[in-house]
Design an enzyme around this catalytic site. Structure first.
Site, PDB file in Angstrom:
ATOM      1  N   SER A 103      33.037  27.830  -8.623  1.00  0.00           N
ATOM      2  CA  SER A 103      33.854  28.600  -7.498  1.00  0.00           C
ATOM      3  C   SER A 103      32.926  28.559  -6.323  1.00  0.00           C
ATOM      4  CB  SER A 103      34.100  29.991  -8.036  1.00  0.00           C
ATOM      5  OG  SER A 103      34.425  30.722  -6.518  1.00  0.00           O
TER       6      SER A 103
ATOM      7  N   HIS B 266      36.871  25.096  -7.691  1.00  0.00           N
ATOM      8  CA  HIS B 266      37.803  26.387  -7.539  1.00  0.00           C
ATOM      9  C   HIS B 266      37.758  27.078  -6.616  1.00  0.00           C
ATOM     10  CE1 HIS B 266      39.815  29.691  -9.742  1.00  0.00           C
ATOM     11  NE2 HIS B 266      38.928  30.574  -9.023  1.00  0.00           N
TER      12      HIS B 266
ATOM     13  N   ASP C 240      38.477  30.385  -4.166  1.00  0.00           N
ATOM     14  CA  ASP C 240      39.199  31.766  -4.157  1.00  0.00           C
ATOM     15  C   ASP C 240      39.756  32.150  -2.741  1.00  0.00           C
ATOM     16  OD1 ASP C 240      38.701  32.627  -6.750  1.00  0.00           O
ATOM     17  OD2 ASP C 240      36.544  32.202  -6.583  1.00  0.00           O
TER      18      ASP C 240
ATOM     19  N   MET D 232      41.227  35.209  -0.406  1.00  0.00           N
ATOM     20  CA  MET D 232      41.359  36.855  -0.609  1.00  0.00           C
ATOM     21  C   MET D 232      41.819  37.263   0.675  1.00  0.00           C
ATOM     22  SD  MET D 232      37.849  37.446  -2.398  1.00  0.00           S
ATOM     23  CE  MET D 232      37.166  36.816  -4.079  1.00  0.00           C
TER      24      MET D 232
ATOM     25  N   HIS E 270      42.983  29.737  -6.263  1.00  0.00           N
ATOM     26  CA  HIS E 270      43.332  30.957  -6.838  1.00  0.00           C
ATOM     27  C   HIS E 270      43.605  31.923  -5.734  1.00  0.00           C
ATOM     28  CE1 HIS E 270      41.511  34.728  -9.113  1.00  0.00           C
ATOM     29  NE2 HIS E 270      42.568  34.792  -9.165  1.00  0.00           N
TER      30      HIS E 270
ATOM     31  N   MET F 150      44.469  35.353  -4.229  1.00  0.00           N
ATOM     32  CA  MET F 150      44.408  36.981  -4.500  1.00  0.00           C
ATOM     33  C   MET F 150      44.877  37.526  -3.340  1.00  0.00           C
ATOM     34  SD  MET F 150      40.590  36.832  -6.295  1.00  0.00           S
ATOM     35  CE  MET F 150      40.300  35.173  -5.822  1.00  0.00           C
TER      36      MET F 150
ATOM     37  N   MET G 299      41.862  37.009 -15.983  1.00  0.00           N
ATOM     38  CA  MET G 299      40.686  37.220 -15.102  1.00  0.00           C
ATOM     39  C   MET G 299      39.946  38.278 -16.047  1.00  0.00           C
ATOM     40  SD  MET G 299      40.714  36.474 -12.000  1.00  0.00           S
ATOM     41  CE  MET G 299      39.110  37.547 -11.553  1.00  0.00           C
TER      42      MET G 299
ATOM     43  N   ASP H   6      37.638  33.715 -15.591  1.00  0.00           N
ATOM     44  CA  ASP H   6      37.336  33.610 -14.224  1.00  0.00           C
ATOM     45  C   ASP H   6      36.543  34.903 -14.147  1.00  0.00           C
ATOM     46  OD1 ASP H   6      36.518  33.711 -11.664  1.00  0.00           O
ATOM     47  OD2 ASP H   6      38.676  33.188 -10.749  1.00  0.00           O
TER      48      ASP H   6
HETATM   49  C1  DX5 Z   1      36.364  36.693  -8.280  1.00  0.00           C
HETATM   50  C2  DX5 Z   1      36.709  35.147  -8.065  1.00  0.00           C
HETATM   51  C3  DX5 Z   1      35.883  34.550  -9.061  1.00  0.00           C
HETATM   52  C4  DX5 Z   1      34.504  34.625  -8.719  1.00  0.00           C
HETATM   53  C5  DX5 Z   1      33.706  34.459 -10.031  1.00  0.00           C
HETATM   54  O1  DX5 Z   1      37.454  37.429  -7.717  1.00  0.00           O
HETATM   55  O2  DX5 Z   1      38.159  35.011  -8.580  1.00  0.00           O
HETATM   56  O3  DX5 Z   1      36.088  32.976  -8.875  1.00  0.00           O
HETATM   57  O4  DX5 Z   1      34.037  33.499  -7.788  1.00  0.00           O
HETATM   58  O5  DX5 Z   1      32.335  34.659  -9.802  1.00  0.00           O
HETATM   59  P1  DX5 Z   1      31.387  34.759 -10.690  1.00  0.00           P
HETATM   60  O6  DX5 Z   1      31.303  33.595 -11.698  1.00  0.00           O
HETATM   61  O7  DX5 Z   1      30.074  34.943 -10.094  1.00  0.00           O
HETATM   62  O8  DX5 Z   1      31.743  35.992 -11.553  1.00  0.00           O
HETATM   63 ZN    ZN Z   2      38.844  32.698  -8.878  1.00  0.00          ZN
END
Ligand code: DX5
Ligand code: ZN
Length: 239
Positions: free
Chosen positions: A19, A43, A45, A47, A77, A79, A148, A186
């Site tokens: 990620s 990956h 993310d 947000m 991904h 969110m 998750m 994840d």
């Molecule tokens: C959290 C994300 C993850 C995050 C994982 O909301 O969806 O993808 O980057 O990070 P680590 O591997 O540090 O838990």
């Molecule tokens: Zn993620």
């Protein structure tokens, strides 16, 4: 289903998806180069500061990744809520797969169908507190189910073990219903638990801080890979 497992896995025992959330935000491309190919997917993310208490990337980052890494598998991904509002802008950035949260979509069945119709592989994600039954009616529509294993919003959190039974149930449901989705996990994943997760049925492991939080991301990714392949606990890197 073939003995090799879900087709998206391409015959590999598992896929590693670093990620970029934990990469240097001023040098994302350089961080990916430093993986030296020890990854399978990238990956990303997304947000919104509303569905989760953090902000991250917009579609421009995905577009630039696609331009500079035309052959890489880009796993987005999202969110953000309402999930439907983000579909078109991210499809235009041409990722390979987009995962929406079941909790963030008002009409999840329609949203997943729209992703497929626009030529992007659809994925569905559920938070640690969301039961699997919430997505059982749409499992036939997706190529990926993201379980998750932390509450979404931040990297570097501790793995929540209570989420694991959902992986085992997804393995069973996939076989019973003859489906082909991959199971992605994840949050809080590293060399210390990768082996156990793959043995439990995870096909795709997302790792942020355990890869990009290390001085040598390629070595960190290779260590997670060894742990996942061997099924053993391996000491994570120390920074
Ligand atoms: C959290 C994300 C993850 C995050 C994982 O909301 O969806 O993808 O980057 O990070 P680590 O591997 O540090 O838990
Ligand atoms: Zn993620």
């Amino acid at each position: 289903m073939s003995g090799a497992g879900p087709s998206l896995r391409g015959g590999k025992k598992f896929l590693l998806a670093p990620s970029i959330l934990s990469a240097d935000p001023l040098a994302i491309g350089d961080s990916i180069t430093r993986l030296k190919g020890e990854h399978d997917w990238i990956h990303v993310d997304v947000m919104d500061g509303r569905f989760v208490p953090n902000l991250s990337y917009g579609p421009q980052v995905v577009s630039r990744l696609r331009e500079s890494l035309p052959d890489s598998f880009i796993d987005v991904h999202i969110m953000a809520e309402p999930a439907e509002s983000f579909i078109d802008m991210f499809v235009q950035a041409r990722p390979d797969l987009i995962t929406l949260h079941a909790e963030a979509a008002r009409h999840v069945h329609m949203a997943l169908g729209r992703l497929r119709s626009l030529g992007v592989r659809p994925g569905i994600a559920i938070n640690p507190g969301t039961p699997l039954c919430m997505i059982e009616p749409v499992l036939h529509l997706v190529d990926l189910v993201l379980v998750m294993s932390v509450n979404p919003g931040f990297g570097g959190q501790r793995f929540i073990p209570e989420t694991l039974p959902k992986v085992r149930d997804l393995v069973r449901l996939r076989a019973v219903r003859e489906l082909d989705y991959v199971i992605e996990m994840d949050g809080g994943i590293g060399a210390d638990n990768a082996g156990m997760l793959v043995s439990s049925g995870c096909d795709v492991l997302v790792a942020g801080s355990a890869v990009f939080g290390c001085d040598d991301p390629a070595e960190a990714a290779a260590r997670i890979r060894r742990a996942a392949e061997g099924g053993d606990a391996v000491r994570p890197c120390v920074k």
